[in-house]
Design an enzyme around this catalytic site. Structure first.
Site, PDB file in Angstrom:
ATOM      1  N   ASN A  33       9.932   8.542 -19.917  1.00 18.37           N
ATOM      2  CA  ASN A  33      10.256   9.715 -19.113  1.00 18.37           C
ATOM      3  C   ASN A  33       9.141  10.755 -19.185  1.00 18.37           C
ATOM      4  OD1 ASN A  33      12.863   8.679 -18.504  1.00 18.37           O
ATOM      5  ND2 ASN A  33      13.586   9.357 -20.507  1.00 18.37           N
ATOM      6  N   HIS A 120      26.062  11.773 -17.454  1.00 19.96           N
ATOM      7  CA  HIS A 120      25.467  11.204 -18.664  1.00 19.96           C
ATOM      8  C   HIS A 120      26.502  11.027 -19.786  1.00 19.96           C
ATOM      9  CE1 HIS A 120      22.688  10.936 -22.129  1.00 19.96           C
ATOM     10  NE2 HIS A 120      21.817  10.499 -21.246  1.00 19.96           N
ATOM     11  N   GLU A 166      24.280  16.037 -12.797  1.00 17.55           N
ATOM     12  CA  GLU A 166      22.865  15.918 -13.104  1.00 17.55           C
ATOM     13  C   GLU A 166      22.077  16.219 -11.833  1.00 17.55           C
ATOM     14  OE1 GLU A 166      21.702  12.321 -15.221  1.00 17.55           O
ATOM     15  OE2 GLU A 166      23.802  12.036 -15.818  1.00 17.55           O
ATOM     16  N   SER A 170      19.674   9.697 -13.979  1.00 24.11           N
ATOM     17  CA  SER A 170      18.671   9.003 -14.778  1.00 24.11           C
ATOM     18  C   SER A 170      18.574   7.518 -14.490  1.00 24.11           C
ATOM     19  CB  SER A 170      18.956   9.211 -16.267  1.00 24.11           C
ATOM     20  OG  SER A 170      20.240   8.718 -16.613  1.00 24.11           O
ATOM     21  N   ASP A 195      22.512  19.503 -15.295  1.00 25.72           N
ATOM     22  CA  ASP A 195      21.610  18.872 -16.254  1.00 25.72           C
ATOM     23  C   ASP A 195      20.319  18.522 -15.516  1.00 25.72           C
ATOM     24  OD1 ASP A 195      20.251  17.234 -18.034  1.00 25.72           O
ATOM     25  OD2 ASP A 195      22.060  16.244 -18.763  1.00 25.72           O
ATOM     26  N   HIS A 198      15.926  15.185 -15.777  1.00 26.68           N
ATOM     27  CA  HIS A 198      14.934  14.369 -15.078  1.00 26.68           C
ATOM     28  C   HIS A 198      14.328  15.083 -13.873  1.00 26.68           C
ATOM     29  CE1 HIS A 198      15.666  10.757 -17.488  1.00 26.68           C
ATOM     30  NE2 HIS A 198      16.918  11.189 -17.527  1.00 26.68           N
ATOM     31  N   LYS A 228      10.987  14.959 -21.936  1.00 28.23           N
ATOM     32  CA  LYS A 228      10.652  14.117 -20.785  1.00 28.23           C
ATOM     33  C   LYS A 228       9.371  14.660 -20.159  1.00 28.23           C
ATOM     34  CE  LYS A 228      15.435  12.639 -20.287  1.00 28.23           C
ATOM     35  NZ  LYS A 228      15.947  13.317 -21.521  1.00 28.23           N
TER      36      LYS A 228
END
Length: 376
Positions: A33, A120, A166, A170, A195, A198, A228
């Site tokens: 990541n 997640h 998110e 992910s 979140d 990413h 990440k």
């Protein structure tokens, strides 16, 4: 001493193609990541040397509420709040612990956590530790989120609603409809928890994330992980001051954990400065992402990607791992992802595009992937 039940479980995992083992780093990076290539960059190496030279400790020595609170933590939190556009920020040891803190602490008894179906695992674990009711809505479906919320109210639910999503998922690499979800949150006096793990560093102005345009709202709480695209480790929870103070006073995974390394806080500060001072890095990353999308379609007929995460759905577990092994043997670090990380029947290759891998290698990888898929 024998542990027959554990051995039986491990044997079953092996038979189903779901056994996991640790692998050393090898081959071209399509698995990490480290989207901006900062983890091994001189930017962070130099920042580490400078921090050590000015006396920044390697270890914290205790929890933040004891003697572990270092000025590097507080400087980072102030700079992060300013960068991400929020009232306050809290630095924690990692994204998993941060989600545990958020969802076990902020939603109260009588509240509802309304979460995306593909949220997640750390959010699920936080919800299990909390006292609020929980309810899923269909992935990336703001209309279903509104319907689920309305149904809960109709059933007598009268507490605070927390909508958990998110920004970039992910394992699928798709983007949450944040504007639509914010409208749902506003209409129902709910809090939107985003979140950004990413998306930080990759999406938004200067890499501030997909929620940057709404992050200053009192009913938005965002989580930016630091391990990440930022190349270090830890996590920053950003939002209203009262929510951050609540976490400091009530979150067990904050109160009873040794503070993150002050040296690591210094590295995250350097990474945030790099985002601001060198926007070319993010532009270069997107050039690589666009190149990967084009080559995936040209060579493999794969399309529809939305981010730096390119899922290649295989379906069954064992063929997925065979395909991953074939790519690894050709020098590409690509991992197979299986249940329970993804739904049953949706095992896949998770191809990650980072600045650690050149465009030429990306092209060759998709050429080899096409040959392996054709031979399967």
């Amino acid at each position: 001493m024998a542990f027959p039940r554990h051995e039986k479980v491990l044997t079953a995992l092996k038979n189903r193609g779901r056994y996991r083992s640790l692998m050393p780093r090898a081959g071209h990076d399509f698995a990490s990541n480290d989207y901006l290539g900062l983890a091994g960059d001189d930017v962070l190496r130099d920042a580490a040397a400078a921090a050590l030279a000015r006396g920044v400790p390697v270890g914290a020595g205790g929890s933040r509420l004891l003697r572990g609170n270092d000025k590097e933590h507080q400087l980072l939190e102030a700079e992060a709040a300013a960068f991400f556009g929020t009232e306050s920020a809290l630095f924690m040891g990692g994204g998993f612990n941060a989600n545990l803190a958020i969802f076990s602490t902020l939603p109260q008894q009588g509240d509802l956590v309304l979460y995306d179906a593909l949220i997640h695992a750390s959010t699920h674990d936080g919800m299990r530790l909390g006292r609020a009711q929980t309810r899923a809505f269909a992935h990336n479906d703001a209309a279903d989120a509104a319907a689920q919320l309305a149904a809960w109210r109709a059933e007598g639910g009268d507490g605070q609603v927390w909508i958990a999503v998110e920004a970039v998922y992910s394992m699928d690499g798709d983007l949450a409809p944040l504007k639509a979800l914010k409208l749902v949150a506003d209409a129902h006096d709910a809090v939107l928890v985003v979140d950004e793990a990413h998306s930080t560093g990759v999406f938004g102005d200067l890499g501030r994330g997909l929620a940057h345009d709404i992050a200053s709202a009192q009913n938005v709480l965002s989580l930016h992980t630091c391990g990440k695209a930022l190349g270090a480790s830890g996590a920053l929870i950003c939002g209203a001051g009262v929510l951050i103070e609540s976490l400091i006073n009530k979150a067990r995974s904050f109160i009873y954990a040794t503070a993150p390394s002050p040296l690591n806080a210094a590295l995250v500060r350097a990474a945030l400065r790099e985002l601001q001072d060198n926007p070319e890095r993010r532009i270069q990353a997107w050039d690589g992402i666009y190149h990967a999308w084009a080559e995936a379609e040209r060579l493999c007929g794969l399309s529809g990607f939305k981010s730096q995460i390119l899922p290649v759905i295989v379906g069954a577990d064992k063929p997925t791992m065979k395909l991953a092994q074939g790519l690894q043997e050709r020098g590409y670090d690509i991992r197979g992802i299986r249940p329970p990380t993804v739904p049953r029947g949706a095992s896949r290759l998770r191809i990650s595009i980072t600045l650690n891998t050149s465009g030429e290698v990306v092209t060759q990888m998709f050429s080899d992937l096409a040959k392996l898929r054709g031979a399967a």
